[in-house]
Design a protein around this motif. Structure first.
Motif, PDB file in Angstrom:
ATOM      1  N   GLN A  32      -3.116  11.186   5.051  1.00  0.00           N
ATOM      2  CA  GLN A  32      -4.151  10.322   4.527  1.00  0.00           C
ATOM      3  C   GLN A  32      -4.459   9.218   5.691  1.00  0.00           C
ATOM      4  O   GLN A  32      -3.780   9.200   6.928  1.00  0.00           O
ATOM      5  N   GLN A  33      -5.480   8.551   5.617  1.00  0.00           N
ATOM      6  CA  GLN A  33      -5.823   7.474   6.594  1.00  0.00           C
ATOM      7  C   GLN A  33      -5.812   6.128   5.759  1.00  0.00           C
ATOM      8  O   GLN A  33      -5.808   6.150   4.622  1.00  0.00           O
ATOM      9  N   VAL A  34      -5.405   5.023   6.671  1.00  0.00           N
ATOM     10  CA  VAL A  34      -5.500   3.811   5.815  1.00  0.00           C
ATOM     11  C   VAL A  34      -5.976   2.799   6.857  1.00  0.00           C
ATOM     12  O   VAL A  34      -6.066   2.907   8.099  1.00  0.00           O
ATOM     13  N   LYS A  78       0.454   5.477   0.439  1.00  0.00           N
ATOM     14  CA  LYS A  78      -0.345   6.429   0.876  1.00  0.00           C
ATOM     15  C   LYS A  78       0.323   7.887   1.224  1.00  0.00           C
ATOM     16  O   LYS A  78       1.708   7.651   1.234  1.00  0.00           O
ATOM     17  N   THR A  79      -0.243   8.910   1.124  1.00  0.00           N
ATOM     18  CA  THR A  79       0.356  10.099   1.220  1.00  0.00           C
ATOM     19  C   THR A  79       0.147  10.620   2.439  1.00  0.00           C
ATOM     20  O   THR A  79      -0.772  10.271   3.126  1.00  0.00           O
ATOM     21  N   LEU A 136       3.282  -0.858   4.018  1.00  0.00           N
ATOM     22  CA  LEU A 136       2.658   0.598   3.960  1.00  0.00           C
ATOM     23  C   LEU A 136       3.965   1.421   3.705  1.00  0.00           C
ATOM     24  O   LEU A 136       4.930   1.531   4.578  1.00  0.00           O
ATOM     25  N   VAL A 147       4.510   5.337   3.135  1.00  0.00           N
ATOM     26  CA  VAL A 147       3.872   6.700   3.278  1.00  0.00           C
ATOM     27  C   VAL A 147       4.586   7.797   2.577  1.00  0.00           C
ATOM     28  O   VAL A 147       6.016   7.820   2.999  1.00  0.00           O
ATOM     29  N   LEU A 160       0.850  -1.125  -0.076  1.00  0.00           N
ATOM     30  CA  LEU A 160      -0.005   0.155   0.037  1.00  0.00           C
ATOM     31  C   LEU A 160       0.863   1.250   0.043  1.00  0.00           C
ATOM     32  O   LEU A 160       2.016   1.273   0.552  1.00  0.00           O
TER      33      LEU A 160
END
Lengths: 115, 114
Positions: free
Chosen positions: B17-19, B13-14, B111, B113, B11
């Motif tokens: 954000q929420q994950v 994500k920026t 993850l 980020v 995954l």
């Protein structure tokens, strides 16, 4: 505080030889368990061997055995007849009895087995 | 018998954000624990769920929250993502009770980020 220390960041061994990975821990508890987990590149943690603190006899699982020194708070893993498939990260972990399966891990030792 | 399954496997994500990460425990297990494994480090305990309640929590901020469903599966939610949240997130399932120590791990969710 409970801590687990693995002082060997990296180890290497020739295929078919024996290697020993070190682990020390600190706890004031009397009832606990110690584990060695293997994490290959696939990332999945695999249980290698388990030791109950109340048992004096060292645990053995095929080519894997431990040297558990409770007074010294030492828990080393010996791998005999090393195989290429033993190449992985190895983590020592501590868990306290009482229902909560909260594992406290060391930082790991990267083991490379060479042909 | 399926072991512990986690999704997704990777995954990106920026920051901010929420994950949500998901975990299905091994068949017959009733307890799910979540761990964060930063690169080059050992896993760190985040929290544990049993009977749909958080039973234990490690030293993680409230941005980390979770849930367990009646079928024992679990979710890990992280809000307001920071670059430092980049890690491998491992789920482990087990049986609740004294002496029931064997935990089975999933393959984790990586993850990143950015």
């Amino acid at each position: 505080a409970q801590t687990v220390t693995q002082s060997q960041p990296e180890m290497s061994v020739q295929e078919a030889e024996t290697v020993t990975l070190s682990c020390t821990y600190d706890t004031s508890e009397n009832n606990y368990y110690l584990f060695w987990y293997k994490q290959p590149p696939s990332r999945q943690m695999i249980l290698v061997i388990r030791q109950e603190a109340y048992k004096q006899q060292n645990a053995t699982e095929n080519r894997f055995s431990v040297n558990f020194q409770k007074a010294a708070k030492s828990f080393s893993l010996k791998i005999s007849d090393s195989q290429l498939g033993d190449t992985a990260m190895y983590f020592c972990a501590l868990l306290f009895s009482g229902g909560y399966n909260k594992l406290i891990f060391g930082a790991g030792t990267r083991l490379a087995v060479h042909p | 018998d399926a072991g512990v399954t986690q999704s997704p496997t990777h995954l990106i994500k920026t920051r901010g954000q929420q994950v949500t990460l998901r975990c299905s425990p091994k068949s017959g297990h009733d307890t799910v624990s979540w761990y964060q494994q930063a690169l080059g480090q050992g896993p760190q305990f985040i929290f544990q769920y049993y009977e749909e309640e958080e039973r234990q929590r490690g030293n993680f901020p409230d941005r980390f929250s979770g849930h367990q469903f009646p079928n024992y599966s679990s979710e890990l939610n992280v809000n307001a993502l920071l670059l430092g949240d980049s890690a491998l997130y491992l789920c482990a399932s087990s049986l609740y009770g004294t002496g029931r120590t064997e935990a089975f791990f999933g393959q984790g969710t990586r993850l990143t980020v950015v």
